[in-house]
Design an enzyme around this catalytic site. Structure first.
Site, PDB file in Angstrom:
ATOM      1  N   ASN A 181      30.515  -4.615  20.034  1.00 56.97           N
ATOM      2  CA  ASN A 181      31.351  -5.672  19.805  1.00 56.97           C
ATOM      3  C   ASN A 181      31.713  -5.761  18.344  1.00 56.97           C
ATOM      4  O   ASN A 181      32.998  -5.829  17.683  1.00 56.97           O
ATOM      5  CB  ASN A 181      30.476  -6.961  20.230  1.00 56.97           C
ATOM      6  CG  ASN A 181      30.507  -7.034  21.677  1.00 56.97           C
ATOM      7  OD1 ASN A 181      31.235  -7.608  22.264  1.00 56.97           O
ATOM      8  ND2 ASN A 181      29.591  -6.672  22.158  1.00 56.97           N
ATOM      9  N   ALA A 192      20.695  -0.077  22.491  1.00 58.92           N
ATOM     10  CA  ALA A 192      20.099   0.749  23.483  1.00 58.92           C
ATOM     11  C   ALA A 192      19.879   2.213  22.701  1.00 58.92           C
ATOM     12  O   ALA A 192      18.765   2.941  22.927  1.00 58.92           O
ATOM     13  CB  ALA A 192      21.098   1.342  24.462  1.00 58.92           C
ATOM     14  N   LYS A 222      26.795 -14.348  21.371  1.00 60.36           N
ATOM     15  CA  LYS A 222      26.643 -13.794  20.188  1.00 60.36           C
ATOM     16  C   LYS A 222      27.820 -12.629  19.983  1.00 60.36           C
ATOM     17  O   LYS A 222      27.990 -12.297  18.911  1.00 60.36           O
ATOM     18  CB  LYS A 222      25.159 -13.104  19.875  1.00 60.36           C
ATOM     19  CG  LYS A 222      24.700 -12.307  20.845  1.00 60.36           C
ATOM     20  CD  LYS A 222      24.766 -10.855  20.987  1.00 60.36           C
ATOM     21  CE  LYS A 222      24.485 -10.063  22.121  1.00 60.36           C
ATOM     22  NZ  LYS A 222      24.673  -8.753  22.078  1.00 60.36           N
ATOM     23  N   GLU A 242      32.060  -6.650  25.979  1.00 60.41           N
ATOM     24  CA  GLU A 242      31.741  -7.730  26.542  1.00 60.41           C
ATOM     25  C   GLU A 242      32.398  -9.010  25.693  1.00 60.41           C
ATOM     26  O   GLU A 242      32.595 -10.069  26.412  1.00 60.41           O
ATOM     27  CB  GLU A 242      30.422  -8.121  26.906  1.00 60.41           C
ATOM     28  CG  GLU A 242      29.825  -7.235  27.962  1.00 60.41           C
ATOM     29  CD  GLU A 242      30.184  -7.809  29.464  1.00 60.41           C
ATOM     30  OE1 GLU A 242      31.052  -8.832  29.557  1.00 60.41           O
ATOM     31  OE2 GLU A 242      29.543  -7.083  30.276  1.00 60.41           O
ATOM     32  N   SER A 289      18.487  -5.939  20.677  1.00 60.64           N
ATOM     33  CA  SER A 289      18.061  -4.436  21.180  1.00 60.64           C
ATOM     34  C   SER A 289      19.396  -3.643  21.224  1.00 60.64           C
ATOM     35  O   SER A 289      20.242  -3.885  21.916  1.00 60.64           O
ATOM     36  CB  SER A 289      17.475  -4.598  22.640  1.00 60.64           C
ATOM     37  OG  SER A 289      18.305  -5.457  23.319  1.00 60.64           O
ATOM     38  N   ASP A 319      19.132 -11.596  18.203  1.00 59.54           N
ATOM     39  CA  ASP A 319      20.084 -10.874  18.794  1.00 59.54           C
ATOM     40  C   ASP A 319      21.550 -10.953  18.059  1.00 59.54           C
ATOM     41  O   ASP A 319      22.434 -10.064  17.832  1.00 59.54           O
ATOM     42  CB  ASP A 319      20.350 -11.429  20.208  1.00 59.54           C
ATOM     43  CG  ASP A 319      20.995 -10.443  21.072  1.00 59.54           C
ATOM     44  OD1 ASP A 319      21.188  -9.007  20.540  1.00 59.54           O
ATOM     45  OD2 ASP A 319      21.220 -10.620  22.459  1.00 59.54           O
ATOM     46  N   SER A 329      26.602  -1.702  17.484  1.00 60.76           N
ATOM     47  CA  SER A 329      27.156  -2.778  18.245  1.00 60.76           C
ATOM     48  C   SER A 329      28.598  -2.408  18.613  1.00 60.76           C
ATOM     49  O   SER A 329      29.369  -2.628  17.794  1.00 60.76           O
ATOM     50  CB  SER A 329      26.807  -4.199  17.630  1.00 60.76           C
ATOM     51  OG  SER A 329      27.924  -5.172  18.231  1.00 60.76           O
ATOM     52  N   LYS A 382      24.825  -9.231  29.321  1.00 60.41           N
ATOM     53  CA  LYS A 382      25.079 -10.410  28.396  1.00 60.41           C
ATOM     54  C   LYS A 382      26.642 -10.823  28.223  1.00 60.41           C
ATOM     55  O   LYS A 382      27.445 -10.093  27.961  1.00 60.41           O
ATOM     56  CB  LYS A 382      24.574  -9.919  27.045  1.00 60.41           C
ATOM     57  CG  LYS A 382      23.220  -9.826  26.837  1.00 60.41           C
ATOM     58  CD  LYS A 382      22.900  -9.349  25.482  1.00 60.41           C
ATOM     59  CE  LYS A 382      21.538  -9.024  25.221  1.00 60.41           C
ATOM     60  NZ  LYS A 382      21.103  -8.447  23.890  1.00 60.41           N
TER      61      LYS A 382
END
Length: 338
Positions: free
Chosen positions: A259, A143, A194, A284, A141, A247, A257, A108
């Site tokens: 991020n 992981a 996002k 990312e 999602s 998401d 997350s 992403k």
């Protein structure tokens, strides 16, 4: 579906989790990576402890450092590598692959300098005689949840519906379900952008703001994500689905997350250099912020949250000053498109 052989390029957290899903479905899974110690750990101990301390992988999942061996006679290839190296890995695949396969990606982001989507990069670097239409695997999602077989629902998007349906069947089982979509631009931009909003949401938490502010950044963040996506040719309806608002919620509200965690640390006053060093994983949202900001400037799309985060990350603007600037922007109607 008959047993398929799938090469998963990238033994990170998401690549490892998706490898387990494919293995659970009875497929032969080959993970490719370039760190011999990590590959040896997966093959010898059936673990990937840098990402999952307490997870034991099925011993049928085999890892490789040799790309030619990984790609031999495979039916499908799944790219799960960092955005910044997607083009390089695609070039290596194109030089190595000797037959036509299904090409998927589950990363992403946007390419930092070109601002291109990852499916575009794969189309440019892998000749048509070696690949299908690209399939984007994206949605809400973590992981950390998928690897323990928690319920997960995401999207498989391709310009060719039959190819998307192949991927849907390849992955779907009792805990992991895919829906198809033909809006590749929408699904891909939603997944990339996002991450920027998640950095902002984490920063609000780090600064001590409450739920009102967090809800606002998700709602207004979705609005500007949609504006940019539509300017690129996406359907606005895609952003109300799993790969859009779904998401954004999971990435913008959870400690899982990376991020969000990066934003939280920024809000608490940590430097970006320290955050990236301590995280030990690719964030990312950092590189995507620059790509999205520059793309929005080029297309004339109004993205105040993205602009504020860009100023904080790349120009050292104080986060509280950036928030103040947003709160003092020109008054607008909620559904105003610019």
């Amino acid at each position: 579906m008959e047993k398929q052989t799938v090469a998963v390029l990238g033994p990170g957290s998401w690549g490892t989790a998706l490898s387990q899903v494919l293995n659970d479905n009875g497929h032969e899974v080959r993970i490719w990576g370039n760190l011999p110690e990590q590959i040896n750990e997966i093959n010898t101990h059936h673990t990937n402890k840098h990402y999952f301390k307490d997870v034991v992988l099925d011993e049928n999942i085999i890892a490789y450092t040799d790309l030619a061996e990984t790609l031999k006679d495979v039916d499908a290839i799944l790219f799960v590598v960092p955005t910044k190296v997607t083009r390089l890995v695609a070039q290596q695949v194109a030089q190595t692959l000797d037959h036509k396969v299904i090409i998927m990606h589950a990363s992403k982001g946007l390419e930092p300098d070109s601002h291109k989507r990852l499916s575009t990069i794969l189309e440019e670097e892998i000749p048509e005689h070696l690949r299908s239409d690209i399939v984007v695997v994206s949605g809400p999602s973590h992981a950390e949840e998928t690897i323990v077989r928690d319920l997960t629902l995401i999207t498989a998007a391709s310009k060719d519906l039959q190819t998307a349906q192949y991927v849907q069947e390849l992955f779907s089982n009792h805990y992991f379900r895919l829906y198809t979509n033909t809006d590749v631009i929408g699904v891909e931009t939603a997944g990339a952008l996002k991450n920027i909003i998640a950095v902002g949401a984490g920063a609000l938490h780090g600064l001590g703001f409450g739920d009102n502010a967090k809800a606002a950044i998700i709602a207004r963040g979705l609005a500007e994500i949609t504006r940019l996506g539509v300017a690129l040719g996406a359907s606005p309806l895609t952003y109300s689905g799993l790969s859009g608002v779904g998401d954004l919620i999971v990435t913008g509200t959870s400690i899982h997350s990376r991020n969000w965690r990066a934003g939280d640390a920024l809000g608490r006053g940590e430097s970006l250099a320290d955050i990236e060093a301590n995280m030990g994983m690719v964030i990312e949202g950092i590189s995507t912020t620059r790509a999205a900001y520059e793309l929005a400037q080029e297309l004339g799309v109004y993205m105040p949250i993205t602009q504020a985060i860009y100023q904080v990350i790349y120009h050292g603007t104080n986060i509280k000053d950036a928030i103040y600037d947003i709160m003092n922007n020109e008054f607008k109607a909620e559904n105003e498109w610019s």
